[in-house]
Design an enzyme around this catalytic site. Sequence first.
Site, PDB file in Angstrom:
ATOM      1  N   LYS A 128       0.862  -1.188   0.000  1.00  0.00           N
ATOM      2  CA  LYS A 128       0.000   0.000   0.000  1.00  0.00           C
ATOM      3  C   LYS A 128       0.891   1.229   0.000  1.00  0.00           C
ATOM      4  O   LYS A 128       2.036   1.154   0.429  1.00  0.00           O
ATOM      5  CB  LYS A 128      -0.881   0.020   1.258  1.00  0.00           C
ATOM      6  CG  LYS A 128      -2.122   0.871   1.127  1.00  0.00           C
ATOM      7  CD  LYS A 128      -3.250   0.121   0.468  1.00  0.00           C
ATOM      8  CE  LYS A 128      -4.383   1.035   0.075  1.00  0.00           C
ATOM      9  NZ  LYS A 128      -5.571   0.251  -0.347  1.00  0.00           N
ATOM     10  N   ASP A 168      -6.853   4.347  -4.679  1.00  0.00           N
ATOM     11  CA  ASP A 168      -7.569   4.246  -3.404  1.00  0.00           C
ATOM     12  C   ASP A 168      -8.161   5.645  -3.192  1.00  0.00           C
ATOM     13  O   ASP A 168      -8.349   6.359  -4.189  1.00  0.00           O
ATOM     14  CB  ASP A 168      -6.602   3.832  -2.263  1.00  0.00           C
ATOM     15  CG  ASP A 168      -7.328   3.391  -0.989  1.00  0.00           C
ATOM     16  OD1 ASP A 168      -7.733   2.231  -0.912  1.00  0.00           O
ATOM     17  OD2 ASP A 168      -7.520   4.222  -0.074  1.00  0.00           O
TER      18      ASP A 168
HETATM   19  P1  NDP Z   1     -12.801   8.039  -3.332  1.00  0.00           P
HETATM   20  O1  NDP Z   1     -11.715   9.006  -3.110  1.00  0.00           O
HETATM   21  O2  NDP Z   1     -13.323   7.801  -4.692  1.00  0.00           O
HETATM   22  O3  NDP Z   1     -14.030   8.380  -2.397  1.00  0.00           O
HETATM   23  C1  NDP Z   1     -13.936   8.475  -1.024  1.00  0.00           C
HETATM   24  C2  NDP Z   1     -15.293   8.866  -0.514  1.00  0.00           C
HETATM   25  O4  NDP Z   1     -15.341   8.728   0.902  1.00  0.00           O
HETATM   26  C3  NDP Z   1     -15.629  10.311  -0.817  1.00  0.00           C
HETATM   27  O5  NDP Z   1     -16.985  10.433  -1.005  1.00  0.00           O
HETATM   28  C4  NDP Z   1     -15.172  11.009   0.458  1.00  0.00           C
HETATM   29  O6  NDP Z   1     -15.761  12.257   0.704  1.00  0.00           O
HETATM   30  C5  NDP Z   1     -15.669   9.993   1.445  1.00  0.00           C
HETATM   31  N1  NDP Z   1     -15.047  10.182   2.730  1.00  0.00           N
HETATM   32  C6  NDP Z   1     -13.740  10.251   3.028  1.00  0.00           C
HETATM   33  N2  NDP Z   1     -13.591  10.436   4.330  1.00  0.00           N
HETATM   34  C7  NDP Z   1     -14.837  10.466   4.850  1.00  0.00           C
HETATM   35  C8  NDP Z   1     -15.374  10.611   6.145  1.00  0.00           C
HETATM   36  N3  NDP Z   1     -14.552  10.787   7.198  1.00  0.00           N
HETATM   37  N4  NDP Z   1     -16.720  10.555   6.310  1.00  0.00           N
HETATM   38  C9  NDP Z   1     -17.533  10.408   5.247  1.00  0.00           C
HETATM   39  N5  NDP Z   1     -17.093  10.279   4.011  1.00  0.00           N
HETATM   40  C10 NDP Z   1     -15.768  10.313   3.820  1.00  0.00           C
HETATM   41  O7  NDP Z   1     -12.255   6.667  -2.696  1.00  0.00           O
HETATM   42  P2  NDP Z   1     -12.775   5.168  -2.930  1.00  0.00           P
HETATM   43  O8  NDP Z   1     -14.217   5.153  -3.195  1.00  0.00           O
HETATM   44  O9  NDP Z   1     -11.839   4.533  -3.879  1.00  0.00           O
HETATM   45  O10 NDP Z   1     -12.462   4.526  -1.500  1.00  0.00           O
HETATM   46  C11 NDP Z   1     -13.431   4.461  -0.462  1.00  0.00           C
HETATM   47  C12 NDP Z   1     -13.041   3.360   0.509  1.00  0.00           C
HETATM   48  O11 NDP Z   1     -12.985   2.107  -0.191  1.00  0.00           O
HETATM   49  C13 NDP Z   1     -11.674   3.509   1.155  1.00  0.00           C
HETATM   50  O12 NDP Z   1     -11.721   2.992   2.466  1.00  0.00           O
HETATM   51  C14 NDP Z   1     -10.772   2.641   0.298  1.00  0.00           C
HETATM   52  O13 NDP Z   1      -9.630   2.207   1.009  1.00  0.00           O
HETATM   53  C15 NDP Z   1     -11.723   1.492   0.009  1.00  0.00           C
HETATM   54  N6  NDP Z   1     -11.428   0.644  -1.148  1.00  0.00           N
HETATM   55  C16 NDP Z   1     -11.230   1.173  -2.387  1.00  0.00           C
HETATM   56  C17 NDP Z   1     -10.989   0.356  -3.473  1.00  0.00           C
HETATM   57  C18 NDP Z   1     -10.846   0.877  -4.851  1.00  0.00           C
HETATM   58  O14 NDP Z   1     -10.677   0.070  -5.767  1.00  0.00           O
HETATM   59  N7  NDP Z   1     -10.935   2.183  -5.085  1.00  0.00           N
HETATM   60  C19 NDP Z   1     -10.882  -1.104  -3.309  1.00  0.00           C
HETATM   61  C20 NDP Z   1     -11.180  -1.572  -1.968  1.00  0.00           C
HETATM   62  C21 NDP Z   1     -11.424  -0.707  -0.952  1.00  0.00           C
HETATM   63  P3  NDP Z   1     -14.941  13.617   0.426  1.00  0.00           P
HETATM   64  O15 NDP Z   1     -14.994  13.803  -1.048  1.00  0.00           O
HETATM   65  O16 NDP Z   1     -15.667  14.640   1.201  1.00  0.00           O
HETATM   66  O17 NDP Z   1     -13.534  13.417   0.939  1.00  0.00           O
HETATM   67  O1  2IT Z   2      -8.003  -1.418  -0.897  1.00  0.00           O
HETATM   68  C1  2IT Z   2      -7.902  -1.936  -2.033  1.00  0.00           C
HETATM   69  O2  2IT Z   2      -8.038  -3.145  -2.211  1.00  0.00           O
HETATM   70  C2  2IT Z   2      -7.638  -1.054  -3.167  1.00  0.00           C
HETATM   71  N1  2IT Z   2      -7.569   0.158  -2.986  1.00  0.00           N
HETATM   72  C3  2IT Z   2      -7.441  -1.626  -4.537  1.00  0.00           C
HETATM   73  C4  2IT Z   2      -6.025  -2.117  -4.706  1.00  0.00           C
HETATM   74  C5  2IT Z   2      -5.646  -2.576  -6.085  1.00  0.00           C
HETATM   75  O3  2IT Z   2      -4.461  -2.908  -6.230  1.00  0.00           O
HETATM   76  O4  2IT Z   2      -6.472  -2.621  -6.984  1.00  0.00           O
END
Ligand code: NDP
Ligand code: 2IT
Length: 448
Positions: A128, A168
């Site tokens: 990460k 992420d």
């Molecule tokens: P994005 O940056 O696309 O979106 C993050 C979202 O979460 C935004 O809407 C953001 O709001 C919101 N957010 C962040 N902090 C807070 C908070 N304290 N309270 C409420 N909302 C909040 O990220 P992702 O959608 O990619 O990631 C979201 C989660 O999913 C993370 O935990 C990430 O680690 C996990 N994840 C992501 C993967 C991926 O492929 N992208 C895979 C597996 C897990 P704002 O715009 O206001 O900051």
């Molecule tokens: O938390 C996660 O699994 C991710 N942000 C995706 C990682 C990846 O290598 O696609």
Amino acid sequence: MLKTEYIKRVYDDLKKKNENEKEFLQAAYEILESLEPYIEKHPQLEKNKIIERFVEPERFVQFRVAWVDDKGEVQVNRGYRVQYNSSIGPYKGGLRFHPSVNASIIKFLGLEQVLKNSLTSLPMGGGKGGSDFDPKGKSDNEIMSFCQAFMTELYRHIGEDTDVPAGDIGVGGREIGYLYGQYKRIKNKTVGVLTGKGIPYGGSLARTEATGYGLCYFTEEALKVMKKDSFKGKTVVVSGSGNVAIYACKKATELGAKVVAMSDSNGYIYDPKGIKLDVIQEIKEVRRGRIKEYLEQVPSASYHEGPKGIWQIPCDIALPCATQNELDLEDAKVLVQNGVIAVCEGANMPSTLDAAKYFMEHKIVYGPAKAANAGGVATSGLEMCQNSARLSWSFEEVDEKLKEIMINIFHNTYDTAVSLGDPFDTLTGANIAGFEKVSKAMLALGVY
Ligand code: NDP
Ligand code: 2IT
């Protein structure tokens, strides 16, 4: 509570060495506690100090990222990459750009990623990275400058067979494009060194959708097996409104549910008629705006300051898709009191450990993050396959493989929980199922 002397000793030592790293210790504690029954049955793990090695990253890189903003001023951020465990394949895991990023957050995410990647059944180790850079309010040019500066250091640590980063929080298609562009420029190589790439330059169809879709495939299977139920006709609350949340909302709706609330870090919207996802996508994916702007298009919805209140909304299924520790014990109690039947995690470690335990004790279908959100990295693994073979699969092909992987992950998790005597303890199920392969590989590879 930790029960065995061995694990107590490992955890105490970890605490001493990482005393200010709250999130890292939280994730490590949760994992160690649930691995105890497996470790007790496999004495060779203690004899070979496998757990001591498992919690210690193979490598942790911290670096300076200096770049120039639109005013011509030099800015300095901190960059990180943790290469946690490569016993089953190259390090693999996302990059997070958010002002809260520090060593503790990178290490918690890295440790979780080791087990998550193992669960996918694809040959990927765990890593990460990220930076405390805040993309909010930055111009496109500033995002590009930062990404180029970040890659100018990161490139020497990664490679298509060594370490393959992805997105992420704060890192989506735009950022991956700039990062990959800089990598290509420095190395003069077109290889699958990053995933989540754009379709014209080597990305995989369905990677954008994969985490949210995968979360819903996992949840649908869990509902079927554990409750003889489905998404059909259910009311769903999804926190966040980023990549994971948007595609979770889309698939849940396709599967017959009604999503009534979404959030960002400022607050949440409640639309009892069902969220209009095209409005959210226009605000978030096109304009990079705030969720309260939803009311300009849908005045009948309501907006509430502060993201936490979202768990007060009565729902059948809750999908936390924002960030770590966004759902605590108090929220869990409210959800259960309001009749929730499933809580499956799109974000990483969104529920505190006491909240997760509360769900499992109350026989709620609980989908722990490392199992439920593994569809993103699994599809990254499929992108790596396509890049190595120099070909690309159709959306339907990738989506079909993703679905199969998520159904497998559920059964692997659930069967392990059942074999330990509590079908609802999916947290132990996921941790042990993921750990088994990693520990076998570590034992086979000799001391390193
Ligand atoms: P994005 O940056 O696309 O979106 C993050 C979202 O979460 C935004 O809407 C953001 O709001 C919101 N957010 C962040 N902090 C807070 C908070 N304290 N309270 C409420 N909302 C909040 O990220 P992702 O959608 O990619 O990631 C979201 C989660 O999913 C993370 O935990 C990430 O680690 C996990 N994840 C992501 C993967 C991926 O492929 N992208 C895979 C597996 C897990 P704002 O715009 O206001 O900051
Ligand atoms: O938390 C996660 O699994 C991710 N942000 C995706 C990682 C990846 O290598 O696609």
